[in-house]
Motif scaffolding. Structure first.
Motif, PDB file in Angstrom:
ATOM      1  N   TYR A 149      21.807  -9.390 -19.037  1.00 14.92           N
ATOM      2  CA  TYR A 149      20.847  -9.900 -18.045  1.00 14.92           C
ATOM      3  C   TYR A 149      19.910 -10.874 -18.744  1.00 14.92           C
ATOM      4  N   LYS A 150      20.237 -12.137 -18.680  1.00 14.06           N
ATOM      5  CA  LYS A 150      19.441 -13.164 -19.348  1.00 14.06           C
ATOM      6  C   LYS A 150      18.298 -13.647 -18.450  1.00 14.06           C
ATOM      7  N   ASN A 151      17.325 -14.301 -19.089  1.00 12.33           N
ATOM      8  CA  ASN A 151      16.207 -14.931 -18.381  1.00 12.33           C
ATOM      9  C   ASN A 151      15.476 -13.952 -17.472  1.00 12.33           C
ATOM     10  N   GLN A 152      15.179 -12.797 -18.009  1.00 12.86           N
ATOM     11  CA  GLN A 152      14.516 -11.749 -17.246  1.00 12.86           C
ATOM     12  C   GLN A 152      13.145 -11.440 -17.838  1.00 12.86           C
ATOM     13  N   SER A 153      12.350 -10.716 -17.049  1.00 11.93           N
ATOM     14  CA  SER A 153      11.125 -10.108 -17.558  1.00 11.93           C
ATOM     15  C   SER A 153      11.466  -8.657 -17.847  1.00 11.93           C
ATOM     16  N   VAL A 154      11.389  -8.262 -19.114  1.00  9.35           N
ATOM     17  CA  VAL A 154      11.905  -6.963 -19.543  1.00  9.35           C
ATOM     18  C   VAL A 154      10.767  -6.051 -19.997  1.00  9.35           C
ATOM     19  N   LEU A 155      10.890  -4.769 -19.664  1.00  7.26           N
ATOM     20  CA  LEU A 155       9.989  -3.745 -20.170  1.00  7.26           C
ATOM     21  C   LEU A 155      10.797  -2.851 -21.105  1.00  7.26           C
ATOM     22  N   ASP A 156      10.431  -2.858 -22.389  1.00  9.38           N
ATOM     23  CA  ASP A 156      11.087  -1.992 -23.374  1.00  9.38           C
ATOM     24  C   ASP A 156      10.185  -0.775 -23.555  1.00  9.38           C
ATOM     25  N   ALA A 157      10.586   0.351 -22.981  1.00  9.68           N
ATOM     26  CA  ALA A 157       9.710   1.517 -22.868  1.00  9.68           C
ATOM     27  C   ALA A 157       9.493   2.256 -24.185  1.00  9.68           C
ATOM     28  N   PHE A 158      10.442   2.169 -25.104  1.00 11.58           N
ATOM     29  CA  PHE A 158      10.330   2.830 -26.415  1.00 11.58           C
ATOM     30  C   PHE A 158      10.814   1.829 -27.458  1.00 11.58           C
ATOM     31  N   CYS A 159       9.989   0.847 -27.740  1.00 14.19           N
ATOM     32  CA  CYS A 159      10.458  -0.323 -28.500  1.00 14.19           C
ATOM     33  C   CYS A 159      10.682  -0.044 -29.976  1.00 14.19           C
ATOM     34  N   GLY A 160       9.973   0.933 -30.554  1.00 13.41           N
ATOM     35  CA  GLY A 160      10.145   1.212 -31.970  1.00 13.41           C
ATOM     36  C   GLY A 160       9.887  -0.015 -32.825  1.00 13.41           C
ATOM     37  N   SER A 161      10.729  -0.228 -33.814  1.00 15.07           N
ATOM     38  CA  SER A 161      10.553  -1.353 -34.745  1.00 15.07           C
ATOM     39  C   SER A 161      11.220  -2.633 -34.270  1.00 15.07           C
ATOM     40  N   GLY A 162      11.728  -2.638 -33.028  1.00 15.12           N
ATOM     41  CA  GLY A 162      12.133  -3.908 -32.431  1.00 15.12           C
ATOM     42  C   GLY A 162      13.603  -4.193 -32.261  1.00 15.12           C
ATOM     43  N   GLY A 163      14.460  -3.226 -32.499  1.00 14.24           N
ATOM     44  CA  GLY A 163      15.889  -3.490 -32.379  1.00 14.24           C
ATOM     45  C   GLY A 163      16.282  -4.091 -31.047  1.00 14.24           C
ATOM     46  N   ASN A 164      15.826  -3.491 -29.952  1.00 12.91           N
ATOM     47  CA  ASN A 164      16.145  -4.014 -28.626  1.00 12.91           C
ATOM     48  C   ASN A 164      15.232  -5.165 -28.216  1.00 12.91           C
ATOM     49  N   SER A 165      13.941  -5.021 -28.467  1.00 11.41           N
ATOM     50  CA  SER A 165      12.971  -6.025 -28.013  1.00 11.41           C
ATOM     51  C   SER A 165      13.269  -7.409 -28.561  1.00 11.41           C
ATOM     52  N   ILE A 166      13.634  -7.473 -29.830  1.00 18.33           N
ATOM     53  CA  ILE A 166      13.899  -8.768 -30.458  1.00 18.33           C
ATOM     54  C   ILE A 166      15.097  -9.447 -29.804  1.00 18.33           C
ATOM     55  N   GLN A 167      16.143  -8.693 -29.519  1.00 11.58           N
ATOM     56  CA  GLN A 167      17.316  -9.281 -28.873  1.00 11.58           C
ATOM     57  C   GLN A 167      17.015  -9.679 -27.430  1.00 11.58           C
ATOM     58  N   PHE A 168      16.243  -8.874 -26.719  1.00 15.36           N
ATOM     59  CA  PHE A 168      15.830  -9.256 -25.363  1.00 15.36           C
ATOM     60  C   PHE A 168      15.055 -10.571 -25.409  1.00 15.36           C
ATOM     61  N   ALA A 169      14.183 -10.702 -26.393  1.00 11.78           N
ATOM     62  CA  ALA A 169      13.362 -11.912 -26.498  1.00 11.78           C
ATOM     63  C   ALA A 169      14.207 -13.147 -26.801  1.00 11.78           C
ATOM     64  N   ARG A 170      15.319 -12.967 -27.464  1.00 15.36           N
ATOM     65  CA  ARG A 170      16.203 -14.101 -27.757  1.00 15.36           C
ATOM     66  C   ARG A 170      16.836 -14.663 -26.487  1.00 15.36           C
ATOM     67  N   TYR A 171      17.053 -13.804 -25.495  1.00 18.65           N
ATOM     68  CA  TYR A 171      17.791 -14.227 -24.305  1.00 18.65           C
ATOM     69  C   TYR A 171      16.980 -14.170 -23.007  1.00 18.65           C
ATOM     70  N   SER A 172      15.762 -13.661 -23.058  1.00 17.16           N
ATOM     71  CA  SER A 172      14.942 -13.549 -21.852  1.00 17.16           C
ATOM     72  C   SER A 172      13.595 -14.225 -22.047  1.00 17.16           C
ATOM     73  N   ASP A 173      12.834 -14.280 -20.975  1.00 15.53           N
ATOM     74  CA  ASP A 173      11.583 -15.040 -20.983  1.00 15.53           C
ATOM     75  C   ASP A 173      10.411 -14.272 -21.572  1.00 15.53           C
ATOM     76  N   HIS A 174      10.342 -12.976 -21.280  1.00 15.27           N
ATOM     77  CA  HIS A 174       9.179 -12.199 -21.700  1.00 15.27           C
ATOM     78  C   HIS A 174       9.553 -10.734 -21.836  1.00 15.27           C
ATOM     79  N   VAL A 175       9.020 -10.087 -22.885  1.00 15.26           N
ATOM     80  CA  VAL A 175       9.316  -8.675 -23.123  1.00 15.26           C
ATOM     81  C   VAL A 175       8.007  -7.930 -23.377  1.00 15.26           C
ATOM     82  N   THR A 176       7.738  -6.930 -22.561  1.00 15.78           N
ATOM     83  CA  THR A 176       6.606  -6.030 -22.780  1.00 15.78           C
ATOM     84  C   THR A 176       7.121  -4.855 -23.591  1.00 15.78           C
ATOM     85  N   CYS A 177       6.537  -4.644 -24.763  1.00  9.98           N
ATOM     86  CA  CYS A 177       7.059  -3.665 -25.729  1.00  9.98           C
ATOM     87  C   CYS A 177       6.083  -2.494 -25.867  1.00  9.98           C
ATOM     88  N   ILE A 178       6.519  -1.320 -25.480  1.00  7.58           N
ATOM     89  CA  ILE A 178       5.650  -0.141 -25.491  1.00  7.58           C
ATOM     90  C   ILE A 178       6.074   0.826 -26.583  1.00  7.58           C
TER      91      ILE A 178
END
Length: 317
Positions: A149-178
């Motif tokens: 799902y590219k070009n999305q606004s993503v909420l990463d509920a358990f972001c930790g050290s960034g494994g998912n958040s960083i990849q979401f940020a590469r392909y989407s517009d904005h990531v809220t990391c909790i």
């Protein structure tokens, strides 16, 4: 003799009814099936109806029409995804040297050996706290999920050290990391700078269950990779209610508040039927009959090794 058979079958039906407690079959209906049509086919049909009601969950929570329509509104799919990576694995000698340098015990040996599977740019200064070594999503899996799902606004509920958040940020517009852990959020920001995506991230230190997004903020996707017990989780049949921290039902209920697509990243041994039941139990009754839900289970492999399961929950009116 015929009367005796009828009586025996009627007792059998009442026993089934008492065990299953169907809500949509009256005493008159049960009696009619037993007396007017005492054939084996009728008995089998009623038993099938009762078992179906049991599978649908507790009908007391919903109206008769909602329960009857629910089965037709839920589409469950299964898929196997085999990812490949040519990132090298450290030799035992190299890994032991790294363990000593990092101050880690032998418990982390296999994770250190595959550090380039976690972050391909690891040698550029990636930071991980001890827990993140075994909890971060491997990069090939995180990238696969982010690309879906590219070009999305993503909420990463358990972001930790960034494994998912960083990849979401590469392909989407904005990531809220909790994350509730400030050290992991520091790691996240440091690692995001390495990948050049820090400007797309909005780190928030809080408990996901207490997170409240501003009214103006809407999310297209919520990613949920909650802690599942470290390296000691049950590899045969992972019980979501016993193994997930915090309470899995509470996480599920919270995830549904955002009214968007969701992807769960869970152990490969997750009890999939349990996941479906928990989803149904936590859906508000107003959702039934109004939305068509799809649950897609994806078994994720890296180089032919089964690692995790991604569960996509999507819907449309």
């Amino acid at each position: 003799m015929f009367a005796a058979k009828i009586k025996s079958k009627l007792q059998y039906l009442r026993a089934i009814k008492k065990a299953s407690k169907p809500q949509d079959l009256s005493r008159r209906r049960v009696k009619y099936l037993a007396v007017a049509s005492p054939s084996h086919d009728s008995l089998a049909k009623l038993k099938e109806e009762l078992e179906e009601q049991e599978e649908l969950g507790n009908p007391q929570n919903h109206s008769k029409s909602e329960v009857q329509s629910w089965h037709h509104k839920l589409d469950i799919k299964y898929k196997t995804v085999k990812l490949k990576t040519n990132k090298r694995i450290l030799s035992m000698v190299e890994a032991k040297q790294q363990l000593k340098k990092l101050g880690l015990t032998s418990k982390y040996l296999n994770f250190v050996r595959k550090k380039y599977h976690l972050f391909s740019r690891f040698d550029e200064g990636t930071l991980l706290d001890p827990e993140s070594w075994y909890s971060v999503t491997p990069e090939p899996i995180a990238e696969y999920i982010a690309k879906k799902y590219k070009n999305q606004s993503v909420l990463d509920a358990f972001c930790g050290s960034g494994g998912n958040s960083i990849q979401f940020a590469r392909y989407s517009d904005h990531v809220t990391c909790i994350d509730i852990d400030p050290i992991k959020l520091q790691n996240l920001k440091h690692n995001a700078r390495i990948y050049g995506v820090l400007h797309k991230l909005e780190p928030v230190q809080t408990n996901f269950l207490k997170f409240k997004a501003p009214a103006s903020k809407k999310f297209d996707l919520v990613c949920l990779a909650p802690p599942w017990g470290g390296t000691e989780y049950d590899r045969n049949a992972f019980d979501l209610r016993k193994g997930i921290t915090p309470n899995f039902d509470a996480i599920m209920k919270k995830s549904l508040e955002f009214g968007c697509k969701a992807v769960w990243i869970l152990p490969r041994s997750t009890m999939q039927n349990q996941f479906v039941e928990i989803l149904k139990e936590n859906l508000p009754s107003t959702a039934l009959g109004k939305k068509n839900y799809t649950i897609e289970f994806e078994n994720l492999y890296i180089n032919d090794r089964f690692l995790e399961v991604a569960i996509w929950v999507t819907w449309k009116a």
